[in-house]
Structure formats: C-alpha cells, structure tokens
Design a protein around this motif. Structure first.
Motif, short mmCIF file in Angstrom:
data_model
loop_
_atom_site.label_atom_id
_atom_site.label_comp_id
_atom_site.label_asym_id
_atom_site.label_seq_id
_atom_site.Cartn_x
_atom_site.Cartn_y
_atom_site.Cartn_z
N LEU A 154 5.47 -67.25 -2.78
CA LEU A 154 4.72 -66.89 -3.98
C LEU A 154 4.51 -68.11 -4.87
O LEU A 154 3.38 -68.39 -5.31
N GLU A 155 5.57 -68.85 -5.13
CA GLU A 155 5.46 -70.03 -5.98
C GLU A 155 4.58 -71.10 -5.34
O GLU A 155 3.75 -71.73 -6.02
N HIS A 156 4.75 -71.32 -4.06
CA HIS A 156 3.94 -72.34 -3.38
C HIS A 156 2.46 -71.99 -3.44
O HIS A 156 1.61 -72.86 -3.68
N ALA A 157 2.15 -70.72 -3.23
CA ALA A 157 0.75 -70.29 -3.25
C ALA A 157 0.14 -70.47 -4.64
O ALA A 157 -1.03 -70.86 -4.77
N MET A 158 0.92 -70.18 -5.68
CA MET A 158 0.41 -70.38 -7.04
C MET A 158 0.20 -71.86 -7.33
O MET A 158 -0.84 -72.26 -7.88
N ARG A 159 1.19 -72.67 -6.94
CA ARG A 159 1.02 -74.12 -7.13
C ARG A 159 -0.21 -74.62 -6.38
O ARG A 159 -0.99 -75.43 -6.89
N GLN A 160 -0.37 -74.15 -5.15
CA GLN A 160 -1.51 -74.61 -4.35
C GLN A 160 -2.83 -74.21 -4.98
O GLN A 160 -3.80 -74.98 -5.00
N ILE A 375 4.42 -57.98 -17.30
CA ILE A 375 4.85 -59.22 -16.66
C ILE A 375 4.28 -60.45 -17.36
O ILE A 375 4.73 -61.57 -17.10
N THR A 376 3.31 -60.26 -18.25
CA THR A 376 2.61 -61.40 -18.84
C THR A 376 2.12 -61.09 -20.24
O THR A 376 1.69 -59.97 -20.52
N LEU A 423 8.64 -64.69 -13.46
CA LEU A 423 8.64 -64.69 -12.00
C LEU A 423 9.50 -63.56 -11.44
O LEU A 423 9.10 -62.87 -10.50
N ALA A 424 10.68 -63.36 -12.02
CA ALA A 424 11.59 -62.34 -11.48
C ALA A 424 11.00 -60.94 -11.62
O ALA A 424 11.19 -60.10 -10.73
N ARG A 425 10.29 -60.69 -12.69
CA ARG A 425 9.67 -59.37 -12.83
C ARG A 425 8.62 -59.15 -11.74
O ARG A 425 8.52 -58.05 -11.19
N VAL A 426 7.84 -60.17 -11.45
CA VAL A 426 6.83 -60.04 -10.40
C VAL A 426 7.49 -59.74 -9.07
O VAL A 426 7.08 -58.84 -8.32
N LEU A 427 8.55 -60.49 -8.73
CA LEU A 427 9.27 -60.26 -7.48
C LEU A 427 9.89 -58.87 -7.43
O LEU A 427 9.81 -58.18 -6.41
N MET A 428 10.51 -58.47 -8.54
CA MET A 428 11.15 -57.15 -8.61
C MET A 428 10.14 -56.05 -8.28
O MET A 428 10.41 -55.14 -7.48
N LEU A 429 8.98 -56.13 -8.90
CA LEU A 429 7.97 -55.09 -8.72
C LEU A 429 7.29 -55.19 -7.36
O LEU A 429 6.99 -54.18 -6.73
N LEU A 430 7.06 -56.39 -6.90
CA LEU A 430 6.42 -56.60 -5.61
C LEU A 430 7.26 -56.01 -4.47
O LEU A 430 6.73 -55.43 -3.51
N LEU A 431 8.60 -56.13 -4.61
CA LEU A 431 9.50 -55.68 -3.55
C LEU A 431 10.13 -54.31 -3.84
O LEU A 431 10.98 -53.84 -3.07
N GLY A 432 9.73 -53.69 -4.95
CA GLY A 432 10.22 -52.36 -5.26
C GLY A 432 11.68 -52.30 -5.63
O GLY A 432 12.35 -51.27 -5.44
N GLU A 433 12.23 -53.38 -6.17
CA GLU A 433 13.63 -53.40 -6.58
C GLU A 433 13.78 -52.80 -7.98
O GLU A 433 12.84 -52.77 -8.77
N ALA A 434 14.99 -52.35 -8.29
CA ALA A 434 15.22 -51.66 -9.55
C ALA A 434 15.61 -52.58 -10.69
O ALA A 434 15.58 -52.18 -11.85
N SER A 435 15.97 -53.83 -10.38
CA SER A 435 16.44 -54.74 -11.42
C SER A 435 16.11 -56.18 -11.05
O SER A 435 16.13 -56.54 -9.86
N ILE A 436 15.86 -56.99 -12.08
CA ILE A 436 15.62 -58.41 -11.81
C ILE A 436 16.89 -59.10 -11.33
O ILE A 436 16.82 -60.20 -10.76
#
Length: 451
Positions: A154-160, A375-376, A423-436
């Motif tokens: 995710l980070e690499h793609a944004m940087r790219q 998230i933003t 970033l952690a919120r994006v990952l949490m929601l993208l992967l369906g996790e309950a907490s950052i």
C-alpha cells in the motif's frame, strides 16, 4: 555450504539438496516418522524424518555407532519447542500427496540456531492486551505477517503514484518549538537550556512551508503524536500519517480528486498482489473503488442521519462516529460505494488555516469516510496572511505563538491544499479488523508504552 532457499521458492525448485531456515510451527512425533512444519517469512514447508528409536536389544558395536546420529536427530526433533529457529539441509521432493504445498524436505541435518522455551506465553485465544505484551510472538502468525506485507504494498504504491507525478518526498521535524494545531493534544518534553519542545501532532505547517518554498507538490509518510486519552479502536498516541500538499489548486475538490485516484491506485496494487491471500486469511474481498467517490455536503449528511433514525448528540454540528456509520451505510445502499467525501464543514469545527468560501461561509474542506470510519481530513488552506491572522485570532490563538508559521505567508504562497490520512485506519478497514492495534506493528496508547 548449501545456499538458503526461501519456502515460497521451493515449489519452483527441482528435487534434490536444499537448505531452509525458519522457526518451528508444529511437530508431529509419531512412532515411525516425524513431521515438522517449518515456517519462514514467506511460507511453511513440511519436513520429514524417519524416526530412529532406541533398541534395548542392540549392543554396542558398529550398528549402534551408525545409528547414533539418527538417534540424536530423532531425539532433537522430539524435543523441539514451538518457535525454535533452526536450519535444515535435506532432499526436496515434489509429492502431490503432501497437503502443504505438494512438497516436503527429508531431513539430512538439523542445526538449532536458537531454542525456544517449551511453554509459550500466548495462545490463539489470548486477549488482545496479552498478545500485545508478546507482540513479537503474535506477529509470527501467517495472518499477521500478511498485514505488514499489505502495508508495504500500500505504501509503495502510494509513493510510486506521487513519484510518477513529480511530487517531492519530505521528512518534517517531529520536535517542534511551538504547537502546530491544538495545545490540548500535544506531548511536551524538556529540551536544552530549559526550553520546552513538542512532539509533532501533524506535519501540517511544514507541508505548507514547502508550498512557500516553491516545491509545488509534496508528500510524507511518517509518525505523528497525539496526547489524546482516547481508548477507542481507532485512536493511538503515535501513528503513521500519510500526508500530501499541492499548489495552484482552485478548491478542495482538486485535493479530493488527487486522493481518490491515489487510493484507487494503491488498493488496486494490494488486490493484484495479495487479493487471494487476503480472501483466504481474512475472508475479505478487496474492492477497488470506482471514481469519482460520492460527495455529500455536511448539511445533507446530517439530514441523512436523522432520516435513518439516529439523533446525533454533538452540539457543534460535526458528525459523531455513529453518524459517520449511518452516512456510509446510506452511501453503500445508494451508490454501492465504500468511500464518501463529506464536504462543506462549518468554520467553527475546522482549524483556523482552512479556507472559508466567501459565498457560502463554509470551509473548503472534507472528511473522507471509508466503511463508516473517518480516515482523512482534507482542505484548501488559507494562503492570504491578513485573512489567516483574523481566523487565528477568532479561534482564540495568539499570533506570537504562530510567528514562525505565519512568516511563511508574508513572502507569498500560492493557493494550495492537502490532506492527512491515518495509515492504520486504512489497513484496519481494508482488512476488516476491529482495531488499529491489530494492524500496528507496535501500538502506543494512553496505557501502553511497551514493548
């Protein structure tokens, strides 16, 4: 010495001698054969050893001496503890009957690099706090390993995305001489000569300095600090912020258009590289968002919330977390979309540096919601020094404490705007996790400073 091969490279490797290294995940010690599941940073492989057991009828002699090495290997495997790191050399064999990847390695030699204690302090059903206490063990799980591979992609793609569009990457100071936004959320610490420094709660002012410096377009992915005593699933006292700022915009719409394209690009990269594994381990289908994202003005969002039967308790006119969930549910039902920009916020609930539209009296700003969670925050900034000073004073801020920031605008700054995203919120929601906490390498909160 045989060169180490990563587990995910074994399937493409021809049968024959190999060397693998990793940690013990499980041992099945049967009477006639022993199986070890060895995991490394890329996957797991089955190791096999024909067990050699002591024979009471055997006497000392040539055969006993020949069996000594085999007996020692069998004994070593029998006593391997979960988590022990080791290196194995042996013969790789492709065999479709092997459930784990259709390959196995027959052990020739086994060298223990570091033995683990026999009793592990956490289990699959351990509480989150207990797992956080032993985070390095918790992260050995394949599922948790994937989280940080997804984060890397995710980070690499944004940087790219940004680098391809000629953005400049900056690294802003995390020690500041004065507050950047809110005194209430600052960590203060002693500095030299009886001075007080503050941990940066945002790179906001420095991103804007880059606009005054003529950089044009900048981004940063770095740590920020918030002295916020919140214990929710989406708050932390230290987290990674994804920030961008661009010059020569007409409104916050230019910022929103850039961010939605950035996110679609990055999520596509995650889906392409990890989509199947995410489905397997998280039971989540990665959905690449269509463009443009829906936009809903705050006033309309409030009406939607009310119509859905929820009474927002906030008196300042902002959306509370449940209101955000209700707006996102409406968008999912109406537009089939997981993202929504909520726009046109009142100046009273926005920072002093957000530009106020003269025609509407509302800020040129937005919050971006993803699956019901903010998230933003993004906005066009006020670049006119006289207006900026008035807005700061109206917020009760002292200009003396903002002098270094205000100096940026005394020598000309182009119209500009940007956003900050957790970033952690994006990952949490993208992967369906309950907490950052689950998607942060080492979480920091009001009651957690270790490990």
């Amino acid at each position: 010495m045989t060169e180490r091969i990563l587990v995910n490279q074994l399937a493409a490797h021809e049968d024959g001698p190999v060397s693998v290294s990793g940690w013990v995940e499980t041992v099945r010690d049967q009477k006639k054969v022993q199986f070890v599941i060895l995991r490394d940073e890329t996957g797991a492989v089955q190791l096999v050893n024909p067990a050699t057991r002591p024979d009471p009828s055997s006497s000392s002699g040539t055969r006993a001496e020949q069996d000594a090495a085999a007996l020692a290997l069998t004994d070593t495997i029998s006593n391997l503890a979960h988590g022990t790191f080791l290196t194995v050399t042996g013969d790789l064999k492709h065999d479709e009957r092997v459930k784990l990847g259709g390959i196995e390695v027959k052990i020739d030699t086994l060298t223990v690099a570091a033995a683990a204690l026999p009793e592990t302090p956490i289990a699959a059903d351990s509480s989150m706090d207990k797992r956080m206490d032993w985070r390095f063990l918790d992260l050995r799980q394949r599922r948790n390993n994937l989280i940080f591979r997804v984060s890397t992609t995710l980070e690499h793609a944004m940087r790219q995305y940004w680098v391809d569009r000629d953005y400049v990457e900056i690294h802003t100071p995390k020690l500041m001489s004065s507050p950047s936004e809110s005194n209430a959320e600052l960590f203060a610490l002693p500095y030299f000569e009886d001075k007080t420094a503050y941990l940066a709660q945002s790179p906001q002012h420095y991103k804007q300095m880059a606009q005054a410096a003529g950089f044009g377009k900048v981004f940063e992915i770095g740590d920020v600090f918030r002295a916020d005593p919140s214990f929710t699933s989406r708050h932390a006292t230290e987290f990674t912020s994804v920030d961008a700022e661009i010059s020569w915009i007409d409104s916050h719409e230019d910022v929103a258009a850039m961010q939605e394209e950035l996110l679609a690009t990055a999520i596509q990269a995650v889906k392409d590289k990890h989509g199947d594994e995410i489905k397997e381990l998280f039971d989540i289908d990665v959905v690449v968002p269509t463009l443009p994202f829906p936009r809903i003005p705050l006033a309309e969002a409030q009406k939607i919330v009310t119509a859905r039967g929820y009474d927002n308790p906030r008196e300042d006119g902002d959306l509370d977390p449940e209101s955000e969930r209700q707006v996102s549910a409406h968008v999912a039902e109406t537009y089939g979309h997981e993202f929504v920009f909520v726009t046109d916020y009142h100046a009273g609930i926005r920072p002093f540096y957000h530009m106020v539209d003269e025609a509407t009296g509302l800020t040129r700003s937005y919050d971006l919601l993803f699956k019901g969670v903010e998230i933003t925050t993004g906005a066009q900034r006020e670049h006119r020094i006289d207006v900026l000073e008035k807005q700061a004073l109206a917020k009760g801020l002292k200009l003396e404490g903002l002098e270094h920031y205000l100096d940026f605008f005394r020598y000309g700054v182009p119209p500009h705007g940007g956003f900050g995203m957790g970033l952690a919120r994006v990952l949490m929601l993208l992967l369906g996790e309950a907490s950052i906490r689950e998607v942060t390498f080492l979480f920091r909160g009001p009651t957690r400073l270790a490990p």
